[in-house]
Design a protein around this motif. Structure first.
Motif, PDB file in Angstrom:
ATOM      1  N   UNK A  54       0.816  -1.221   0.000  1.00 44.56           N
ATOM      2  CA  UNK A  54       0.000   0.000   0.000  1.00 44.56           C
ATOM      3  C   UNK A  54       0.845   1.265   0.000  1.00 44.56           C
ATOM      4  N   UNK A  55       2.156   1.126   0.102  1.00 42.00           N
ATOM      5  CA  UNK A  55       3.043   2.279   0.169  1.00 42.00           C
ATOM      6  C   UNK A  55       3.575   2.590  -1.225  1.00 42.00           C
ATOM      7  N   UNK A  56       3.407   3.816  -1.675  1.00 38.23           N
ATOM      8  CA  UNK A  56       3.850   4.186  -3.025  1.00 38.23           C
ATOM      9  C   UNK A  56       5.359   4.065  -3.182  1.00 38.23           C
ATOM     10  N   UNK A  57       6.095   4.139  -2.091  1.00 40.35           N
ATOM     11  CA  UNK A  57       7.552   4.097  -2.180  1.00 40.35           C
ATOM     12  C   UNK A  57       8.032   2.789  -2.793  1.00 40.35           C
ATOM     13  N   UNK A  58       7.391   1.679  -2.444  1.00 41.08           N
ATOM     14  CA  UNK A  58       7.832   0.396  -2.998  1.00 41.08           C
ATOM     15  C   UNK A  58       7.563   0.309  -4.495  1.00 41.08           C
ATOM     16  N   UNK A  59       6.524   1.001  -4.961  1.00 45.17           N
ATOM     17  CA  UNK A  59       6.258   0.982  -6.405  1.00 45.17           C
ATOM     18  C   UNK A  59       7.351   1.744  -7.150  1.00 45.17           C
ATOM     19  N   UNK A  60       7.719   2.907  -6.650  1.00 44.93           N
ATOM     20  CA  UNK A  60       8.819   3.648  -7.275  1.00 44.93           C
ATOM     21  C   UNK A  60      10.106   2.826  -7.243  1.00 44.93           C
ATOM     22  N   UNK A  61      10.349   2.170  -6.125  1.00 47.70           N
ATOM     23  CA  UNK A  61      11.555   1.340  -5.978  1.00 47.70           C
ATOM     24  C   UNK A  61      11.557   0.208  -6.993  1.00 47.70           C
ATOM     25  N   UNK A  62      10.436  -0.502  -7.141  1.00 45.81           N
ATOM     26  CA  UNK A  62      10.372  -1.616  -8.085  1.00 45.81           C
ATOM     27  C   UNK A  62      10.519  -1.118  -9.525  1.00 45.81           C
ATOM     28  N   UNK A  63       9.835  -0.014  -9.839  1.00 50.36           N
ATOM     29  CA  UNK A  63       9.922   0.506 -11.207  1.00 50.36           C
ATOM     30  C   UNK A  63      11.336   0.957 -11.542  1.00 50.36           C
ATOM     31  N   UNK A  64      11.997   1.598 -10.589  1.00 44.44           N
ATOM     32  CA  UNK A  64      13.375   2.024 -10.816  1.00 44.44           C
ATOM     33  C   UNK A  64      14.322   0.835 -10.909  1.00 44.44           C
ATOM     34  N   UNK A  65      14.076  -0.181 -10.084  1.00 48.36           N
ATOM     35  CA  UNK A  65      14.947  -1.358 -10.106  1.00 48.36           C
ATOM     36  C   UNK A  65      14.923  -2.029 -11.469  1.00 48.36           C
ATOM     37  N   UNK A  66      13.769  -2.065 -12.097  1.00 53.68           N
ATOM     38  CA  UNK A  66      13.651  -2.679 -13.425  1.00 53.68           C
ATOM     39  C   UNK A  66      14.073  -1.699 -14.522  1.00 53.68           C
ATOM     40  N   UNK A  67      13.518  -0.506 -14.506  1.00 58.13           N
ATOM     41  CA  UNK A  67      13.788   0.450 -15.579  1.00 58.13           C
ATOM     42  C   UNK A  67      15.248   0.843 -15.682  1.00 58.13           C
ATOM     43  N   UNK A  68      15.933   0.991 -14.547  1.00 52.33           N
ATOM     44  CA  UNK A  68      17.326   1.442 -14.582  1.00 52.33           C
ATOM     45  C   UNK A  68      18.279   0.354 -15.045  1.00 52.33           C
ATOM     46  N   UNK A  69      17.756  -0.853 -15.247  1.00 48.56           N
ATOM     47  CA  UNK A  69      18.595  -1.944 -15.762  1.00 48.56           C
ATOM     48  C   UNK A  69      18.332  -2.211 -17.239  1.00 48.56           C
ATOM     49  N   UNK A  70      17.658  -1.294 -17.901  1.00 48.57           N
ATOM     50  CA  UNK A  70      17.558  -1.351 -19.358  1.00 48.57           C
ATOM     51  C   UNK A  70      18.976  -1.261 -19.936  1.00 48.57           C
TER      52      UNK A  70
END
Length: 326
Positions: free
Chosen positions: A292-308
């Motif tokens: 329910x915390x938006x912080x984990x969504x940003x963390x997950x999206x960055x973890x995947x996106x920054x490894x492009x």
């Protein structure tokens, strides 16, 4: 994305950022694209990523395809487009067009897009084909921890006849173009890091206290303030770097060394975003990983996106090292 999100992208003009002016779009320059995608990423990194890949697809169509294909593709200036620069398809010339067979993985936005611009080999040469999404099959194989909203599924063509005017012989994206396309992916990550910082600053303004301490609030801890400042500095540096790359990418005098430096800066900015959010999670504690915390969504999206691959630090270092040798 949901239908409401697609509508919001269209209504904001974000899907027409790189539609040419003559077709009713903005043909926004690199700094304007960077700023808009950062704003979107601050709210939803996946939506910003789709808008960024739409911008790259439309750029390639505008620069590589002929008039008739452009008129069809840009008939609706706000239409979402997707694409793939990897030539994992093949085509054979026939009397009525080009018979296309291929499978293109990780095509962000394909579930919401109306057009795809995909790469293929025809007679041993690199080509680009613009194809309505309705003519392609989608295999839903995007099962990732982050960037789930991008719907980056696999597109499939099985003996599809594409009109000849929609298939253009082309060079693969050149280094300057790759730099712009990298910006279209970096800006959503910068926005994601900014969104995470918004969430953490809200936590500091709340009555939340550091666990197992005597501090009544997070902001009363000098160490917590220090870490917040460090995270903010990383986010700010990434944002400044992205805008610097955007401005420099328009220069006519860029050398191979300049391009290598800018590529390395792109990778470095993505890492700054990821490092900043890791630091924010350390500040927030395990509660930041609640669904329910938006912080984990940003963390997950960055973890995947920054490894492009465009952000691969070791490959950027290889390119820079090679360019530095006379």
């Amino acid at each position: 994305m949901t239908e409401a999100s697609v509508t919001a992208l269209r209504d904001s003009g974000s899907s027409a950022l790189r539609t040419p002016v003559e077709y009713g779009g903005q043909w926004a320059d690199a700094p304007a694209v960077t700023r808009r995608l950062t704003e979107l990423g601050r709210v939803c990194p996946s939506a910003a990523w789709i808008a960024g890949t739409c911008a790259t697809s439309k750029t390639m169509v505008a620069l590589r395809h002929g008039t008739l294909a452009r008129e069809e593709f840009f008939a609706d200036p706000e239409a979402l487009a997707c694409g793939s620069g990897l030539p994992t398809g093949r085509g054979t010339h026939e009397a009525d067009g080009v018979r296309v067979t291929g499978r293109w993985d990780n095509v962000s936005g394909c579930e919401s897009a109306e057009w795809a611009n995909v790469s293929l080999m025809v007679d041993g040469a690199y080509h680009l084909a613009v194809i309505p999404l309705a003519d392609l099959a989608i295999e839903r194989n995007w099962h990732m921890a982050g960037m789930r909203g991008t719907g980056s599924q696999r597109l499939v063509a099985d003996g599809l006849l594409v009109p000849a005017h929609r298939v253009a012989r082309s060079d693969p994206p050149q280094p300057r173009e790759q730099l712009f396309f990298g910006l279209c992916l970096l800006a959503p990550l910068v926005g994601a890091a900014q969104g995470a910082l918004d969430a953490v600053r809200d936590m500091f303004r709340s009555d939340r206290r550091p666990f197992m301490t005597s501090y009544p609030r997070m902001g009363d801890s000098p160490g917590a303030r220090h870490w917040l400042a460090d995270a903010s500095s990383l986010v700010d540096r990434a944002g400044r770097t992205a805008l610097t790359i955007a401005r420099d990418s328009a220069r006519d005098d860029l050398s191979a060394l300049d391009l290598a430096h800018l590529r390395a800066s792109t990778a470095g900015a993505a890492k700054d975003c990821r490092d900043a959010v890791d630091l924010m999670l350390d500040l927030h504690g395990a509660g930041g990983l609640r669904e329910t915390n938006s912080l984990q969504r940003y963390w997950r999206d960055l973890a995947v996106g920054s490894r492009h691959p465009v952000f691969s630090g070791y490959l950027a270092a290889e390119s820079l090292g090679t360019a530095l040798i006379p």
